[in-house]
Design an enzyme around this catalytic site. Sequence first.
Site, PDB file in Angstrom:
ATOM      1  N   ILE A  51       6.838   9.248   1.908  1.00 43.34           N
ATOM      2  CA  ILE A  51       5.851   9.916   1.490  1.00 43.34           C
ATOM      3  C   ILE A  51       4.505  10.504   2.455  1.00 43.34           C
ATOM      4  O   ILE A  51       3.875  11.254   2.141  1.00 43.34           O
ATOM      5  CB  ILE A  51       4.860   9.274   0.516  1.00 43.34           C
TER       6      ILE A  51
ATOM      7  N   TYR B 189       1.194  -7.836   1.228  1.00 43.48           N
ATOM      8  CA  TYR B 189       1.206  -6.500   0.850  1.00 43.48           C
ATOM      9  C   TYR B 189       0.120  -6.662  -0.437  1.00 43.48           C
ATOM     10  O   TYR B 189      -0.768  -6.256  -0.259  1.00 43.48           O
ATOM     11  CB  TYR B 189       1.993  -7.064   0.157  1.00 43.48           C
TER      12      TYR B 189
ATOM     13  N   LYS C 189      -3.518  -4.306   0.568  1.00 42.54           N
ATOM     14  CA  LYS C 189      -3.957  -3.079  -0.650  1.00 42.54           C
ATOM     15  C   LYS C 189      -5.220  -3.396  -1.272  1.00 42.54           C
ATOM     16  O   LYS C 189      -6.140  -2.506  -1.477  1.00 42.54           O
ATOM     17  CB  LYS C 189      -2.752  -3.093  -1.701  1.00 42.54           C
TER      18      LYS C 189
END
Length: 318
Positions: free
Chosen positions: A48, A202, A206
């Site tokens: 992305i 992770y 985030k």
Amino acid sequence: MATFLLVVGVVVGIAFIYHRVVVKGQRCKSKAKLHGKTVIVTGSNTGIGKMTALDLARRGARVILACRNKPRAEAALADIKRESGSNEVVFMHLDLGSLKSVRSFAEIFLKNEPRLDLLINNAGMLGPGYTEDGFGMVFGVNHLGHFLLTCLLLDRLKECGPSRVVNVSALLHRLGSVDFALLSTHKDLVPGQSTWHNFRAYCHSKLCNVLFTRELANRLEGTSVTTYSLHPGVIHTEFGRNLKLWQRLFLEPITKLFFMDAERGAQTTLHCALQEGIEPLSGRYFSSCALQEVGAKGRDDALARKLWEVSERLSDLS
């Protein structure tokens, strides 16, 4: 046979609806042109990040591909120049797992580039290991490196306002937490390097992205710089390339079948970077090109403030 066909029909119908509603997602509707603007996109050699950089280059921006892997970045640079028709795309080396590299990148950028209008903290990773400075790799790359980079570039962003900082988070922030005692003793948000620990790291990282965005917005209040965090969707990219081979082989067919592609996955990033009128929503969280509520921990201003203060200390900013 009729029952079997009915079951098949229901399954196909559910899969179709899932693909239309979840996998396809919403698209950025902004028609903004960016001639004369400069953008940094971290981790923009694939996935992305690359699609974000390509879209911004097509809109006329000068795009800095801030990446660690030089051969992959140079290949992405050639692709983006060819597909966008723009020569205003540049590769600059940035290793978010090295605070020295982050400082070097910022120094070179500030010396050579007079503008910064958009900083898109896109790079992210999932996997084991430690940074050059001894931090857990996921925490170091996903949060601390971006924290330092943003702080070092804030004055330039203020000079060029209105400008924006966009932090790519994830829905999994809802499963995250921040254990400051563990961070102090282990230089990480998890106590080990197992597959489970990597996943937990992770999620924690985030949440850090969401909290960083919230505190950054508070500190930028009254300036012309705004900031947003986001969930890009469930994307089929090379994001998990640091996983073990058996994990990648297991996940690959699932992600190809059910996850959206990178071009679709870039849409919420582009929405946060470009959409007109969202300035009053600075510090907020978006998904599928729309405002969404974050998990309870992501709304904790005291936690966000403490994470900022600890991150300043860990990155030698304080």
